[in-house]
Design a protein around this motif. Structure first.
Motif, short mmCIF file in Angstrom:
data_model
loop_
_atom_site.label_atom_id
_atom_site.label_comp_id
_atom_site.label_asym_id
_atom_site.label_seq_id
_atom_site.Cartn_x
_atom_site.Cartn_y
_atom_site.Cartn_z
N LEU A 86 50.49 55.79 41.42
CA LEU A 86 50.51 56.31 42.87
C LEU A 86 51.74 55.69 43.70
N PRO A 87 52.08 56.72 44.93
CA PRO A 87 53.25 56.21 45.44
C PRO A 87 52.38 55.04 46.73
N SER A 88 53.50 54.80 47.32
CA SER A 88 53.48 53.98 48.47
C SER A 88 52.56 54.42 49.53
N GLY A 89 51.53 54.02 50.17
CA GLY A 89 50.70 54.84 51.30
C GLY A 89 49.57 55.25 50.63
N SER A 90 49.61 54.91 49.37
CA SER A 90 48.00 55.30 48.74
C SER A 90 47.05 53.97 48.98
N TYR A 91 45.81 54.49 48.61
CA TYR A 91 44.89 53.53 49.21
C TYR A 91 43.98 53.25 47.92
N LEU A 92 43.26 52.19 47.71
CA LEU A 92 42.06 51.89 46.72
C LEU A 92 41.05 51.65 47.68
N MET A 93 39.88 52.29 47.27
CA MET A 93 38.73 51.94 47.93
C MET A 93 37.59 51.83 46.81
N MET A 94 36.82 50.62 47.19
CA MET A 94 36.00 50.16 45.92
C MET A 94 34.96 49.25 46.30
N THR A 95 33.58 49.39 45.52
CA THR A 95 32.60 48.54 45.70
C THR A 95 32.45 47.87 44.35
N HIS A 96 31.66 46.78 44.65
CA HIS A 96 31.36 46.12 43.16
C HIS A 96 30.07 45.22 43.25
N GLY A 122 22.96 47.97 25.67
CA GLY A 122 24.20 48.55 25.31
C GLY A 122 25.02 48.63 26.44
N VAL A 123 24.49 48.46 27.62
CA VAL A 123 25.30 48.56 28.83
C VAL A 123 26.16 47.31 29.36
N THR A 124 27.04 47.48 29.66
CA THR A 124 28.07 46.24 30.00
C THR A 124 27.89 46.19 31.43
N LEU A 125 27.61 44.82 32.02
CA LEU A 125 27.50 44.58 33.57
C LEU A 125 28.21 43.38 33.72
N ALA A 126 29.15 43.39 34.46
CA ALA A 126 30.18 42.42 34.88
C ALA A 126 30.39 42.20 36.30
N LEU A 127 29.35 41.27 36.78
CA LEU A 127 28.93 40.72 37.98
C LEU A 127 30.11 39.78 38.30
N ARG A 128 31.02 40.34 39.33
CA ARG A 128 32.18 39.35 39.70
C ARG A 128 31.92 38.51 40.94
N SER A 129 32.59 37.49 41.11
CA SER A 129 32.56 36.83 42.50
C SER A 129 33.41 37.52 43.54
N ARG A 130 33.23 36.95 44.76
CA ARG A 130 34.02 37.43 45.71
C ARG A 130 35.60 37.48 45.54
N ALA A 131 35.99 36.17 44.96
CA ALA A 131 37.29 35.91 44.63
C ALA A 131 37.91 36.92 43.48
N GLU A 132 36.89 37.02 42.60
CA GLU A 132 37.40 38.05 41.50
C GLU A 132 37.46 39.41 42.01
N PHE A 133 36.62 39.89 42.70
CA PHE A 133 36.66 41.20 43.27
C PHE A 133 38.00 41.35 44.33
N GLY A 134 38.41 40.18 44.93
CA GLY A 134 39.57 40.24 45.89
C GLY A 134 40.64 40.55 44.76
N ARG A 135 40.60 40.03 43.64
CA ARG A 135 41.91 40.17 43.00
C ARG A 135 42.46 41.59 42.50
N PHE A 136 41.36 42.64 42.62
CA PHE A 136 41.61 43.86 42.30
C PHE A 136 42.61 44.45 43.49
N PHE A 137 42.77 43.73 44.67
CA PHE A 137 43.56 43.99 45.69
C PHE A 137 44.92 43.41 45.89
N ASP A 138 45.07 42.77 44.90
CA ASP A 138 46.33 41.63 44.88
C ASP A 138 47.49 42.74 45.16
#
Length: 260
Positions: free
Chosen positions: A172-182, A203-219
């Motif tokens: 995606l180009p500059s100016g795009s956005y990521l919107m996310m919940t977790h 048989g369902v994966t549930l990977a609960l992440r901390s605030r810091a781990e969630f924040g990494r998606f926005f690095d």
């Protein structure tokens, strides 16, 4: 082929929201989750409300293209109704990996004549397929809002959750956005551990992440104020509160960020 032998997150989410497009296996697991925390339906509605508010914010800030991965079974108002209500020429691609979502999307997702509303059956674990399908509808030389609401907690680190998001954003180009919940275990560690174990057994994966781990998606991205927030605290003025959202902690984070 719809697999009714094990619960599916999209159909469980539908059951939490009071929908009818789910199977006994989904309801059974949903009831087990409610036994651990009776606020699970409130959490589902809070995530849905975040999507409404974030879409409204993005639309009001000029975004006209949306890629919603892990969209789930349509529940009105849908993302395209929010976006096209503000900008009738908005273009929206929904993506999910459950065939039942495809069946309902084809029947229910009707957009404006000026815009585009399309559905793609693909899995976030196959970003090449997601991007190829989106490219058929969206202009990937212009900003796109990538929506990953209540999705990535079903993708483990072993499946490369952070890398998958980075790969999608790289297209995606500059100016795009990521919107996310977790979802997170930060506030309810015991209940969360029990939920992870029950879902894993089904048989369902549930990977609960901390605030810091969630924040990494926005690095490398520029977070929109107020940054990473408990889901219902993100721009509450843009929507109506969900009944019950303040009765205890909602164990999840939300954020929106811009690609520089």
């Amino acid at each position: 082929m719809i697999d009714t032998s094990k619960p599916h997150p999209a159909r469980m989410y539908d059951w939490y929201l009071g929908g009818k497009d789910n199977y006994p296996v989904d309801e059974e697991m949903g009831r087990q989750m409610l036994a651990l925390d009776p606020r699970v339906p409130v959490m589902a509605r809070v995530n849905r409300a975040f999507m409404h508010r974030a879409t409204r914010w993005l639309s009001e800030h000029g975004v006209r293209q949306f890629l919603d991965v892990g969209t789930g079974i349509p529940t009105e108002p849908n993302l395209h109704q929010i976006a096209q209500g503000i900008a009738p020429d908005a273009r929206v691609v929904y993506c999910d990996n459950d065939p039942i979502v495809l069946a309902h999307a084809a029947a229910l997702l009707r957009g404006t004549p000026e815009g585009a509303t399309e559905y793609l059956q693909a899995d976030v674990r196959d970003p090449a397929a997601v991007v190829a399908g989106a490219r058929a509808v969206l202009d990937l030389d212009r900003p796109v809002a990538l929506s990953l609401v209540a999705l990535l907690h079903f993708v483990s680190d072993e499946d490369g959750a952070h890398e998958l998001v980075a790969r999608l954003l790289s297209e995606l180009p500059s100016g795009s956005y990521l919107m996310m919940t977790h979802a997170t275990a930060d506030f309810t560690p015991e209940e969360s551990a029990a939920a992870v174990a029950k879902l894993r057994a089904a048989g369902v994966t549930l990977a609960l992440r901390s605030r810091a781990e969630f924040g990494r998606f926005f690095d490398g991205l520029e977070l929109v104020e107020p940054g990473v927030s408990v889901v219902h605290h993100w721009h509450p003025e843009l929507g109506e509160p969900v009944p019950g959202q303040d009765d205890g902690v909602i164990p999840g984070y939300g954020a929106v960020a811009r690609k520089l």
